[in-house]
Design an enzyme around this catalytic site. Structure first.
Site, short mmCIF file in Angstrom:
data_model
loop_
_atom_site.label_atom_id
_atom_site.label_comp_id
_atom_site.label_asym_id
_atom_site.label_seq_id
_atom_site.Cartn_x
_atom_site.Cartn_y
_atom_site.Cartn_z
N ASP A 41 -11.06 66.69 151.74
CA ASP A 41 -9.68 66.19 151.83
C ASP A 41 -9.54 64.84 151.11
O ASP A 41 -8.61 64.09 151.35
CB ASP A 41 -9.24 66.08 153.30
CG ASP A 41 -10.08 65.09 154.07
OD1 ASP A 41 -11.13 64.67 153.55
OD2 ASP A 41 -9.68 64.71 155.19
N HIS A 248 -19.45 54.66 125.12
CA HIS A 248 -18.81 54.84 126.43
C HIS A 248 -19.84 54.81 127.56
O HIS A 248 -19.82 55.64 128.46
CB HIS A 248 -17.99 56.13 126.46
CG HIS A 248 -16.76 56.05 125.63
ND1 HIS A 248 -16.07 57.15 125.20
CD2 HIS A 248 -16.09 54.98 125.13
CE1 HIS A 248 -15.02 56.76 124.48
NE2 HIS A 248 -15.02 55.45 124.42
N ASP A 265 -17.26 45.59 128.06
CA ASP A 265 -15.92 46.08 127.70
C ASP A 265 -15.21 46.30 129.03
O ASP A 265 -15.36 47.35 129.68
CB ASP A 265 -16.02 47.37 126.88
CG ASP A 265 -14.66 47.83 126.35
OD1 ASP A 265 -13.63 47.34 126.85
OD2 ASP A 265 -14.64 48.68 125.44
N ASP A 276 -7.61 44.77 127.87
CA ASP A 276 -8.74 45.54 127.32
C ASP A 276 -9.60 44.59 126.48
O ASP A 276 -9.34 44.40 125.30
CB ASP A 276 -8.19 46.70 126.48
CG ASP A 276 -9.28 47.62 125.95
OD1 ASP A 276 -10.46 47.40 126.28
OD2 ASP A 276 -8.94 48.55 125.20
N HIS A 357 -16.08 53.76 115.09
CA HIS A 357 -14.85 53.99 115.87
C HIS A 357 -13.66 53.29 115.23
O HIS A 357 -13.80 52.61 114.22
CB HIS A 357 -15.06 53.57 117.34
CG HIS A 357 -15.45 52.12 117.51
ND1 HIS A 357 -14.59 51.09 117.26
CD2 HIS A 357 -16.61 51.55 117.92
CE1 HIS A 357 -15.19 49.94 117.54
NE2 HIS A 357 -16.43 50.18 117.92
N HIS A 361 -5.98 50.13 119.13
CA HIS A 361 -4.98 51.06 119.65
C HIS A 361 -3.91 50.24 120.33
O HIS A 361 -4.11 49.05 120.61
CB HIS A 361 -5.63 52.02 120.67
CG HIS A 361 -6.45 51.31 121.71
ND1 HIS A 361 -5.90 50.82 122.87
CD2 HIS A 361 -7.76 50.96 121.74
CE1 HIS A 361 -6.86 50.24 123.60
NE2 HIS A 361 -8.00 50.28 122.92
N HIS A 368 -4.92 53.25 126.44
CA HIS A 368 -4.63 53.81 125.12
C HIS A 368 -3.16 54.18 125.16
O HIS A 368 -2.80 55.29 125.55
CB HIS A 368 -5.53 55.00 124.82
CG HIS A 368 -6.98 54.60 124.65
ND1 HIS A 368 -8.01 55.48 124.62
CD2 HIS A 368 -7.55 53.38 124.50
CE1 HIS A 368 -9.16 54.83 124.45
NE2 HIS A 368 -8.90 53.55 124.39
N GLU A 386 -10.69 45.53 117.72
CA GLU A 386 -12.00 45.71 118.34
C GLU A 386 -13.08 46.26 117.40
O GLU A 386 -13.60 47.36 117.61
CB GLU A 386 -11.89 46.60 119.57
CG GLU A 386 -11.13 47.90 119.39
CD GLU A 386 -11.08 48.70 120.69
OE1 GLU A 386 -12.14 48.98 121.26
OE2 GLU A 386 -9.97 49.04 121.13
N TYR A 390 -23.16 48.51 115.59
CA TYR A 390 -24.12 49.10 116.53
C TYR A 390 -25.38 49.48 115.75
O TYR A 390 -25.33 50.37 114.89
CB TYR A 390 -23.51 50.33 117.21
CG TYR A 390 -22.14 49.99 117.78
CD1 TYR A 390 -22.00 49.41 119.03
CD2 TYR A 390 -20.98 50.17 117.00
CE1 TYR A 390 -20.75 49.03 119.51
CE2 TYR A 390 -19.74 49.80 117.47
CZ TYR A 390 -19.62 49.23 118.73
OH TYR A 390 -18.39 48.86 119.19
N ARG A 399 -19.70 44.25 120.05
CA ARG A 399 -18.27 44.52 119.86
C ARG A 399 -17.51 43.33 120.42
O ARG A 399 -17.95 42.74 121.43
CB ARG A 399 -17.84 45.82 120.56
CG ARG A 399 -16.35 46.10 120.46
CD ARG A 399 -15.93 47.55 120.79
NE ARG A 399 -16.11 47.90 122.19
CZ ARG A 399 -17.07 48.67 122.65
NH1 ARG A 399 -17.98 49.16 121.83
NH2 ARG A 399 -17.17 48.94 123.94
N GLU A 401 -13.38 42.34 121.32
CA GLU A 401 -12.05 42.98 121.41
C GLU A 401 -11.04 42.03 122.04
O GLU A 401 -11.24 41.58 123.17
CB GLU A 401 -12.17 44.25 122.27
CG GLU A 401 -10.85 44.95 122.50
CD GLU A 401 -11.00 46.29 123.23
OE1 GLU A 401 -12.03 46.50 123.87
OE2 GLU A 401 -10.06 47.11 123.14
N1 GLY Z 1 -11.98 50.09 126.69
C1 GLY Z 1 -11.52 51.17 125.95
C2 GLY Z 1 -11.26 50.79 124.58
O1 GLY Z 1 -11.69 49.75 124.14
O2 GLY Z 1 -10.57 51.47 123.87
MN MN Z 2 -12.16 48.07 125.36
MN MN Z 3 -9.75 49.13 123.34
#
Ligand code: GLY
Ligand code: MN
Ligand code: MN
Length: 432
Positions: A41, A248, A265, A276, A357, A361, A368, A386, A390, A399, A401
């Site tokens: 539940d 990820h 991140d 973000d 990548h 965004h 996103h 961002e 790597y 990274r 961002e």
């Molecule tokens: N944290 C997700 C991204 O950077 O898009």
């Molecule tokens: Mn991010």
């Molecule tokens: Mn992001």
């Protein structure tokens, strides 16, 4: 709600903007999200449908908004339907919105209980001279869900019951509206960024060799929750050493080792709006020479990328330019060779081994966020910037961002106060 009350002008203004986009004799229906089940539940925490929140500010399950701007009876041109509470609901779940509270929070005068929806909606559909029925679908370009939302079920029900009405997609309109942030929304997003900053400063004092990634996650959670955030905007990535190369990585289970970097991140949610952020820091408080040169290359790319953002920029062209800037940095770092580039497969350029990548965004009520990436950027949009490098063979991922608002000329950086220079990060980590 945990967050401070939001000025209802935001929602009144958003509804006005939507009405301007509709064809004549239209009706619009938006449903709340479901409370999603887990096992037994169990349920997930409720997360409001972003479009419904954008138009009402109502953060409660089972809510429905109906807009029928040309309806004969003025009283019902804008109607909010709420789940009616009871003694039992009050005992088990606590307070639910009263009609008066909903009116005050949304600026919608007509608030009814949910039981009244079918009859009123039917009246609108058959006697309201409605020609266009706007219903909502999740049209995010990367959506891949097998679960029907309340909106999706409502569409099926509606089309079965009223097969000869003309149905219209609400989603493209919502995407266009939501992608341009108002001053109220920028304030809420700044708040999410400020909470994220506070937590990042906290962990700069906390991280040292031997600390586990999940302990760092707990520090972030602590600082987010005590600042009226409901928690993480998305599953946090707390990735030390080789994990920093896993884009990820969300397991967050390993101890941080002396000499490694730690990629964070992590962003806070505030009032359904999101931050973000990504920062990469040295576990022991001092970057090695190699780590610093890679770090500074990424920082340089982020700053150069920001300079390309302005009204009129098209994401995919901008991303290509950023890839070229990154390629130059990767050559300087001796990760790729200038002469090899001439012979590379254009479908699979060499820089993609290290930067695979996107550059960013849109960000807002969704991490996103909605908004058409083929369209030109506009004043008021919020974008993440961002870049990352790597290097799997070195167990080194970096990274960085930030979140920026597009302005008439250039950008406004919502993360301008979050430490980003390698030396500042080192300095803060080594303060007693
Ligand atoms: N944290 C997700 C991204 O950077 O898009
Ligand atoms: Mn991010
Ligand atoms: Mn992001």
């Amino acid at each position: 709600m945990r967050y401070k009350n939001i000025d209802k002008e935001l929602f009144i203004r958003n509804r006005k903007r939507l009405l301007k986009e509709l064809k004549e004799n239209a009706v619009v229906v938006l449903n709340a999200n479901d409370i999603m089940p887990t096992n037994s539940d169990g349920t997930m925490r409720f997360r409001q449908n972003s479009d419904l929140f954008y138009l009402t500010g109502v953060d409660q399950e089972e809510t429905i908004l109906v807009l029928c701007p040309d309806f004969h009876d003025k009283k019902y041109r804008e109607v909010l339907f709420l789940r009616e509470t009871s003694e039992m609901i009050a005992t088990w779940e606590g307070h639910k919105l009263t009609k008066e509270e909903a009116r005050a929070a949304t600026g919608i005068e007509t608030v009814l209980w949910l039981a009244e929806f079918p009859r009123l909606f039917n009246t609108m559909m058959v006697m309201g001279d409605v020609n266009h029925v706007y219903l909502n679908t999740n049209d995010h370009y990367r959506t891949d869900t097998v679960v029907d939302s309340r909106d999706a079920r409502f569409i099926k029900h509606c089309q079965q019951k009223y097969p000869l009405h003309r149905y219209e997609r609400l989603a493209p309109i919502m995407h266009t509206l939501r992608s341009i942030k108002s001053k109220y929304e920028i304030e809420l997003m700044q708040q999410a960024c400020d909470i994220t900053e506070q937590a990042f400063r906290r962990i700069l004092k906390f991280v040292k060799p031997g600390v586990h990634e999940y302990e760092i996650e707990a520090e972030f959670a602590h600082e987010f929750l005590r600042n009226q955030s409901r928690g993480f905007a998305y599953e946090p990535i707390i990735a030390s050493g080789a994990n920093s190369c896993v884009l990820h990585y969300i397991e967050n289970s390993k101890p941080c080792r002396d000499g490694d970097v730690l990629l964070l991140d992590v962003g806070a949610e505030y009032a359904n709006y999101n931050a973000d952020m990504t920062r990469t820091i040295p576990v022991n408080g001092k970057f090695t020479k190699r780590q610093k040169e890679v770090y500074n290359a990424v920082l340089k790319v982020m700053r150069e990328a920001m300079k390309l953002l302005q009204p009129g920029t098209v994401y995919f062209e901008y991303h290509k330019e950023v890839q070229q800037i990154m390629q130059a940095e990767l050559i300087k770092l001796k990760l790729i060779d200038k002469t090899d580039i001439k012979n590379q497969n254009p479908e699979r350029p060499l820089f993609m081994k290290y930067f695979m990548h996107g550059t960013g965004h849109q960000l807002g009520l969704d991490v996103h966020d909605v908004g058409n990436m083929y369209h030109k950027m506009q004043v008021g949009q919020v974008w993440t910037v961002e870049p990352g490098i790597y290097i799997k063979e070195e167990g080194l991922g970096v990274r960085i961002e930030n979140n920026v608002v597009i302005q008439k000329s250039g950008v406004h950086d919502l993360m301008r106060n979050i430490p980003v220079e390698a030396e500042e990060i080192e300095d803060l980590m080594n303060r007693k």
